[in-house]
Design a protein around this motif. Sequence first.
Motif, mmCIF file in Angstrom:
data_model
loop_
_atom_site.group_PDB
_atom_site.id
_atom_site.type_symbol
_atom_site.label_atom_id
_atom_site.label_comp_id
_atom_site.label_asym_id
_atom_site.label_seq_id
_atom_site.Cartn_x
_atom_site.Cartn_y
_atom_site.Cartn_z
ATOM 1 N N PRO A 168 -3.773 26.070 32.967
ATOM 2 C CA PRO A 168 -4.647 26.460 34.073
ATOM 3 C C PRO A 168 -4.871 25.276 35.013
ATOM 4 O O PRO A 168 -4.981 24.124 34.583
ATOM 5 C CB PRO A 168 -5.950 26.868 33.360
ATOM 6 N N ASN A 169 -4.915 25.558 36.289
ATOM 7 C CA ASN A 169 -5.171 24.554 37.332
ATOM 8 C C ASN A 169 -4.016 23.571 37.511
ATOM 9 O O ASN A 169 -4.202 22.484 38.063
ATOM 10 C CB ASN A 169 -6.452 23.768 37.036
ATOM 11 N N ALA A 170 -2.801 23.955 37.058
ATOM 12 C CA ALA A 170 -1.642 23.087 37.272
ATOM 13 C C ALA A 170 -1.084 23.216 38.679
ATOM 14 O O ALA A 170 -0.246 22.411 39.081
ATOM 15 C CB ALA A 170 -0.552 23.409 36.254
ATOM 16 N N GLY A 171 -1.528 24.222 39.413
ATOM 17 C CA GLY A 171 -1.063 24.405 40.783
ATOM 18 C C GLY A 171 -0.039 25.508 40.944
ATOM 19 O O GLY A 171 0.661 25.565 41.959
ATOM 20 N N LYS A 172 0.046 26.423 39.981
ATOM 21 C CA LYS A 172 1.026 27.512 40.063
ATOM 22 C C LYS A 172 0.701 28.452 41.215
ATOM 23 O O LYS A 172 1.602 28.863 41.964
ATOM 24 C CB LYS A 172 1.051 28.279 38.728
ATOM 25 N N SER A 173 -0.570 28.814 41.346
ATOM 26 C CA SER A 173 -0.946 29.730 42.433
ATOM 27 C C SER A 173 -0.743 29.074 43.793
ATOM 28 O O SER A 173 -0.331 29.731 44.761
ATOM 29 C CB SER A 173 -2.403 30.172 42.265
ATOM 30 N N THR A 174 -1.036 27.777 43.880
ATOM 31 C CA THR A 174 -0.814 27.068 45.139
ATOM 32 C C THR A 174 0.662 27.048 45.482
ATOM 33 O O THR A 174 1.055 27.198 46.654
ATOM 34 C CB THR A 174 -1.342 25.631 45.028
ATOM 35 N N LEU A 175 1.521 26.890 44.474
ATOM 36 C CA LEU A 175 2.965 26.874 44.713
ATOM 37 C C LEU A 175 3.454 28.215 45.243
ATOM 38 O O LEU A 175 4.217 28.265 46.217
ATOM 39 C CB LEU A 175 3.694 26.507 43.416
ATOM 40 N N ASN A 188 -10.827 25.094 42.701
ATOM 41 C CA ASN A 188 -10.796 23.844 41.959
ATOM 42 C C ASN A 188 -11.463 23.983 40.594
ATOM 43 O O ASN A 188 -12.346 23.218 40.223
ATOM 44 C CB ASN A 188 -11.473 22.731 42.770
ATOM 45 N N TYR A 189 -11.050 25.015 39.865
ATOM 46 C CA TYR A 189 -11.509 25.164 38.483
ATOM 47 C C TYR A 189 -10.477 26.006 37.740
ATOM 48 O O TYR A 189 -9.731 26.774 38.355
ATOM 49 C CB TYR A 189 -12.887 25.824 38.420
ATOM 50 N N PRO A 190 -10.417 25.883 36.408
ATOM 51 C CA PRO A 190 -9.388 26.608 35.639
ATOM 52 C C PRO A 190 -9.629 28.111 35.638
ATOM 53 O O PRO A 190 -10.735 28.590 35.905
ATOM 54 C CB PRO A 190 -9.526 26.028 34.223
ATOM 55 N N PHE A 191 -8.564 28.839 35.319
ATOM 56 C CA PHE A 191 -8.599 30.293 35.145
ATOM 57 C C PHE A 191 -9.010 31.027 36.415
ATOM 58 O O PHE A 191 -9.710 32.029 36.371
ATOM 59 C CB PHE A 191 -9.521 30.700 33.989
ATOM 60 N N THR A 192 -8.580 30.516 37.575
ATOM 61 C CA THR A 192 -8.789 31.286 38.801
ATOM 62 C C THR A 192 -7.817 32.466 38.860
ATOM 63 O O THR A 192 -8.097 33.474 39.504
ATOM 64 C CB THR A 192 -8.582 30.396 40.039
ATOM 65 N N THR A 193 -6.660 32.330 38.198
ATOM 66 C CA THR A 193 -5.694 33.437 38.127
ATOM 67 C C THR A 193 -5.983 34.257 36.881
ATOM 68 O O THR A 193 -5.866 33.762 35.759
ATOM 69 C CB THR A 193 -4.250 32.900 38.076
ATOM 70 N N LEU A 194 -6.361 35.513 37.074
ATOM 71 C CA LEU A 194 -6.722 36.391 35.957
ATOM 72 C C LEU A 194 -5.681 37.466 35.708
ATOM 73 O O LEU A 194 -5.690 38.092 34.651
ATOM 74 C CB LEU A 194 -8.084 37.047 36.230
ATOM 75 N N VAL A 195 -4.802 37.710 36.683
ATOM 76 C CA VAL A 195 -3.748 38.716 36.528
ATOM 77 C C VAL A 195 -2.468 38.149 37.137
ATOM 78 O O VAL A 195 -2.519 37.225 37.951
ATOM 79 C CB VAL A 195 -4.109 40.043 37.224
ATOM 80 N N PRO A 196 -1.300 38.681 36.757
ATOM 81 C CA PRO A 196 -0.059 38.197 37.359
ATOM 82 C C PRO A 196 -0.002 38.487 38.863
ATOM 83 O O PRO A 196 -0.537 39.479 39.337
ATOM 84 C CB PRO A 196 1.024 38.987 36.608
ATOM 85 N N ASN A 197 0.655 37.589 39.582
ATOM 86 C CA ASN A 197 0.873 37.762 41.016
ATOM 87 C C ASN A 197 2.364 37.628 41.303
ATOM 88 O O ASN A 197 3.046 36.783 40.709
ATOM 89 C CB ASN A 197 0.109 36.703 41.822
ATOM 90 N N ASP A 251 -9.403 15.931 34.799
ATOM 91 C CA ASP A 251 -10.110 15.480 33.595
ATOM 92 C C ASP A 251 -9.449 14.272 32.949
ATOM 93 O O ASP A 251 -9.824 13.865 31.850
ATOM 94 C CB ASP A 251 -10.204 16.617 32.579
ATOM 95 N N GLU A 252 -8.439 13.695 33.640
ATOM 96 C CA GLU A 252 -7.736 12.503 33.191
ATOM 97 C C GLU A 252 -7.042 12.697 31.842
ATOM 98 O O GLU A 252 -6.841 11.757 31.091
ATOM 99 C CB GLU A 252 -8.696 11.308 33.116
ATOM 100 N N SER A 253 -6.664 13.950 31.528
ATOM 101 C CA SER A 253 -5.913 14.208 30.310
ATOM 102 C C SER A 253 -4.468 13.762 30.485
ATOM 103 O O SER A 253 -4.025 13.460 31.604
ATOM 104 C CB SER A 253 -5.966 15.698 29.955
ATOM 105 N N ASP A 254 -3.726 13.711 29.393
ATOM 106 C CA ASP A 254 -2.345 13.236 29.410
ATOM 107 C C ASP A 254 -1.413 14.364 29.823
ATOM 108 O O ASP A 254 -1.310 15.382 29.129
ATOM 109 C CB ASP A 254 -1.970 12.726 28.014
ATOM 110 N N PRO A 255 -0.686 14.234 30.950
ATOM 111 C CA PRO A 255 0.234 15.307 31.373
ATOM 112 C C PRO A 255 1.332 15.593 30.357
ATOM 113 O O PRO A 255 1.778 16.742 30.234
ATOM 114 C CB PRO A 255 0.821 14.769 32.681
ATOM 115 N N VAL A 256 1.775 14.577 29.635
ATOM 116 C CA VAL A 256 2.833 14.776 28.654
ATOM 117 C C VAL A 256 2.331 15.631 27.493
ATOM 118 O O VAL A 256 3.016 16.562 27.048
ATOM 119 C CB VAL A 256 3.358 13.417 28.140
#
Length: 396
Positions: A168-175, A188-197, A251-256
């Motif tokens: 979530p929030n990786a930028g898929k919807s923006t892409l 700017n928060y997770p789970f903004t996409t609730l259904v497939p687009n 959240d400064e988590s590790d992308p890997v």
Amino acid sequence: MQFVDEASIIVEAGKGGNGCLSFRREKYVPKGGPDGGDGGHGGTVYLIGDDALNTLIDFKYQRFYKAQNGQPGMGRQMSGRAGEDLHVKVPVGTTVIDEDTLEVIADVTEIGQVVLVAQGGRRGLGNIHFKSSTNRAPRRTTPGTEGERRNLRLEMKVMADVGLLGLPNAGKSTLIRSVSAAKPKVANYPFTTLVPNLGVVKLGLHEHFVMADVPGLIEGASDGAGLGLRFLKHLTRTRLLFHVVDVAPFDESDPVEAAEAIIHELGEFSPALAELPRWLVLNKLDLLPADEREAVADEIVRRLGWEGPVFRISAISSDGTDALVQAAYRWLTEQRRLENEDEEAAERAREMRARMEDEAVARTEARLGRKRKRDDEDEDDDFDDDDYDVEVEYAP
């Protein structure tokens, strides 16, 4: 419109009309003989693929579908009228499953594809069919047979060429907003996409492909956490996956670690889906200082041990997205050409799709089995005869 991708319905074909018992009654025609006509065949229920539909919402409100019964036969050798067939429109991409036998009846993958799901009953025969030299006044007829009745489960999977995969929030919807006319919600928060687009990516005249964005996966999705697992099945009809990774998480988590978690969840959900061609798309590079972007991207690729194609983009500013979609279109075109010209390539594609469908059937069977178990447990109310031996005291 509400997005519904699963529904259970009941379909019932029409009953065949009964044969008629009748004798000819006409002046100056003694011993006219039998003249009972046949009944009409019962109507049959068909499903037909319709590209104007993109959800199963209608089947949530109307669950019972019945074709018309055939009319009974009449005298003067008149047959009853056959019942009208019933054609039920479903979205393209719908899998039809018999809930009682767990048999996959059909996959509706083409516009106008017609699938028979309930056969109409056969007509009954009138007494005219039973006359003979020794039985000139037969009183025998046959009744029409009952039409088929089936409990069906409809599961819709969107039809797309490219699927977006990621947290979530990786930028898929923006892409998908950046490269197509689709306008999914972005925040700017997770789970903004609730259904497939779905979005159609157009590169030129007659040059386009369809991209699908599904809700993001989280760690533990294969055990039911989050929303992504429910909608991950929509990626099983794609040819290519874009694994979108946020290189600068808020959240400064590790992308890997995030990318490895997605790869693990994908394999747990469907080993066949995990074998689909997958490209690494490093997104949000604009959030990094310009002199650090290449180093950060190279380090992610190195730690992942990624050997496939890698694209560095910023979806919000469309930086690098044109090269990504151009490469995807070329790859899809080449794959279609190979499948048309090379029988081995076509056979590999068919085997991959068959594996995914087998896995989908197994998941459906397991889900329905759990549901039946819960229903059985609910019916067991733990009462026995002693529970009714209760002494009631009335207070004065």
